[in-house]
Write a protein that holds these residues in place. Sequence first.
Motif, PDB file in Angstrom:
ATOM      1  N   LEU A  47      93.169 -30.130 110.902  1.00 22.57           N
ATOM      2  CA  LEU A  47      94.339 -29.247 110.969  1.00 22.57           C
ATOM      3  C   LEU A  47      93.970 -27.867 111.525  1.00 22.57           C
ATOM      4  CD1 LEU A  47      96.045 -30.181 107.584  1.00 22.57           C
ATOM      5  CD2 LEU A  47      96.746 -30.863 109.897  1.00 22.57           C
ATOM      6  N   PHE A  48      92.817 -27.356 111.146  1.00 20.20           N
ATOM      7  CA  PHE A  48      92.347 -26.068 111.660  1.00 20.20           C
ATOM      8  C   PHE A  48      92.168 -26.120 113.173  1.00 20.20           C
ATOM      9  CE2 PHE A  48      88.650 -23.484 112.888  1.00 20.20           C
ATOM     10  CZ  PHE A  48      89.075 -22.215 112.507  1.00 20.20           C
ATOM     11  N   LEU A  49      91.471 -27.140 113.650  1.00 23.28           N
ATOM     12  CA  LEU A  49      91.237 -27.269 115.086  1.00 23.28           C
ATOM     13  C   LEU A  49      92.530 -27.530 115.846  1.00 23.28           C
ATOM     14  CD1 LEU A  49      87.930 -29.342 115.065  1.00 23.28           C
ATOM     15  CD2 LEU A  49      88.214 -26.934 115.675  1.00 23.28           C
ATOM     16  N   LEU A  50      93.381 -28.366 115.284  1.00 23.31           N
ATOM     17  CA  LEU A  50      94.655 -28.655 115.933  1.00 23.31           C
ATOM     18  C   LEU A  50      95.497 -27.385 116.064  1.00 23.31           C
ATOM     19  CD1 LEU A  50      96.211 -31.050 117.119  1.00 23.31           C
ATOM     20  CD2 LEU A  50      97.324 -31.296 114.907  1.00 23.31           C
ATOM     21  N   TYR A  51      95.519 -26.566 115.039  1.00 23.16           N
ATOM     22  CA  TYR A  51      96.258 -25.300 115.086  1.00 23.16           C
ATOM     23  C   TYR A  51      95.741 -24.411 116.221  1.00 23.16           C
ATOM     24  CZ  TYR A  51      97.381 -20.459 113.961  1.00 23.16           C
ATOM     25  OH  TYR A  51      97.768 -19.149 114.047  1.00 23.16           O
ATOM     26  N   SER A  90      94.602 -33.772 124.576  1.00 19.87           N
ATOM     27  CA  SER A  90      93.294 -33.111 124.480  1.00 19.87           C
ATOM     28  C   SER A  90      93.114 -32.443 123.116  1.00 19.87           C
ATOM     29  CB  SER A  90      93.112 -32.087 125.606  1.00 19.87           C
ATOM     30  OG  SER A  90      93.950 -30.979 125.438  1.00 19.87           O
ATOM     31  N   SER A  91      94.184 -31.879 122.566  1.00 20.78           N
ATOM     32  CA  SER A  91      94.093 -31.260 121.242  1.00 20.78           C
ATOM     33  C   SER A  91      93.751 -32.296 120.181  1.00 20.78           C
ATOM     34  CB  SER A  91      95.413 -30.581 120.879  1.00 20.78           C
ATOM     35  OG  SER A  91      95.704 -29.535 121.752  1.00 20.78           O
ATOM     36  N   LEU A  92      94.392 -33.451 120.225  1.00 20.78           N
ATOM     37  CA  LEU A  92      94.118 -34.500 119.239  1.00 20.78           C
ATOM     38  C   LEU A  92      92.709 -35.059 119.376  1.00 20.78           C
ATOM     39  CD1 LEU A  92      97.549 -36.359 119.311  1.00 20.78           C
ATOM     40  CD2 LEU A  92      96.607 -34.989 117.439  1.00 20.78           C
ATOM     41  N   ILE A  93      92.264 -35.293 120.601  1.00 21.40           N
ATOM     42  CA  ILE A  93      90.921 -35.854 120.814  1.00 21.40           C
ATOM     43  C   ILE A  93      89.847 -34.873 120.336  1.00 21.40           C
ATOM     44  CG2 ILE A  93      89.258 -36.508 122.596  1.00 21.40           C
ATOM     45  CD1 ILE A  93      91.669 -37.724 124.129  1.00 21.40           C
ATOM     46  N   ILE A  94      89.977 -33.613 120.725  1.00 15.61           N
ATOM     47  CA  ILE A  94      88.977 -32.619 120.323  1.00 15.61           C
ATOM     48  C   ILE A  94      89.013 -32.390 118.814  1.00 15.61           C
ATOM     49  CG2 ILE A  94      88.291 -30.198 120.550  1.00 15.61           C
ATOM     50  CD1 ILE A  94      89.349 -30.354 123.462  1.00 15.61           C
ATOM     51  N   SER A  95      90.207 -32.378 118.234  1.00  9.71           N
ATOM     52  CA  SER A  95      90.317 -32.186 116.780  1.00  9.71           C
ATOM     53  C   SER A  95      89.720 -33.354 116.015  1.00  9.71           C
ATOM     54  CB  SER A  95      91.783 -32.002 116.384  1.00  9.71           C
ATOM     55  OG  SER A  95      92.304 -30.832 116.959  1.00  9.71           O
ATOM     56  N   LEU A  96      89.949 -34.570 116.493  1.00  9.57           N
ATOM     57  CA  LEU A  96      89.343 -35.743 115.846  1.00  9.57           C
ATOM     58  C   LEU A  96      87.827 -35.721 115.963  1.00  9.57           C
ATOM     59  CD1 LEU A  96      91.743 -38.707 116.680  1.00  9.57           C
ATOM     60  CD2 LEU A  96      91.059 -37.908 114.419  1.00  9.57           C
ATOM     61  N   ALA A  97      87.331 -35.413 117.148  1.00  3.66           N
ATOM     62  CA  ALA A  97      85.880 -35.361 117.341  1.00  3.66           C
ATOM     63  C   ALA A  97      85.265 -34.240 116.508  1.00  3.66           C
ATOM     64  CB  ALA A  97      85.556 -35.159 118.820  1.00  3.66           C
ATOM     65  N   GLY A  98      85.954 -33.113 116.423  1.00  2.22           N
ATOM     66  CA  GLY A  98      85.420 -31.970 115.682  1.00  2.22           C
ATOM     67  C   GLY A  98      85.536 -32.104 114.185  1.00  2.22           C
TER      68      GLY A  98
END
Length: 168
Positions: A115-119, A131-139
Amino acid sequence: MPMESSSTAAGSARRTSSRSVLIGQIVLAVLGAYVVITSLSLGLWTSLGPGPGLFPFAMGALLALLSVIWFFQERSEATETAEPVDGGLVLAVVLSLLILASVMNLLGFQVSMFLFLLYHLRIRSHRTWPSSLIISLAGSVGVFYAFYYGLNVALPTALLLPLTLIGL
């Protein structure tokens, strides 16, 4: 005559800024050197592999080196005005970090970091949803499993029953 006084004021503001930057560079370089010196007493290498002082040694050396590079970069720049600080961005980052720290034990690392990364990626940086979902999942999930299985470091898991039932 007024032009000279305004240019003098700009010059003194530059000197004040340079002095504070120089103090910061010196403090960071000295801190890096201190970490390097004290890490040597911990031992850089053992018969089993890397010793307890290797990571602090590397980080201290990197801090000192980057401080020296920063010093020379500051001296080579010809700019006279500092870039303005976006107070809204600073406030958003600080508040979101405080919220992240406060909900980490309740939601667990994976959900709270997601949630932090997605925000920050989708709402603050306006990246696309994929790209937001992929990076947030990976992170979040990727980093959790890298720490848990790769480094044997336990990160917080969720305390909420629905989240614990699905393994978060």
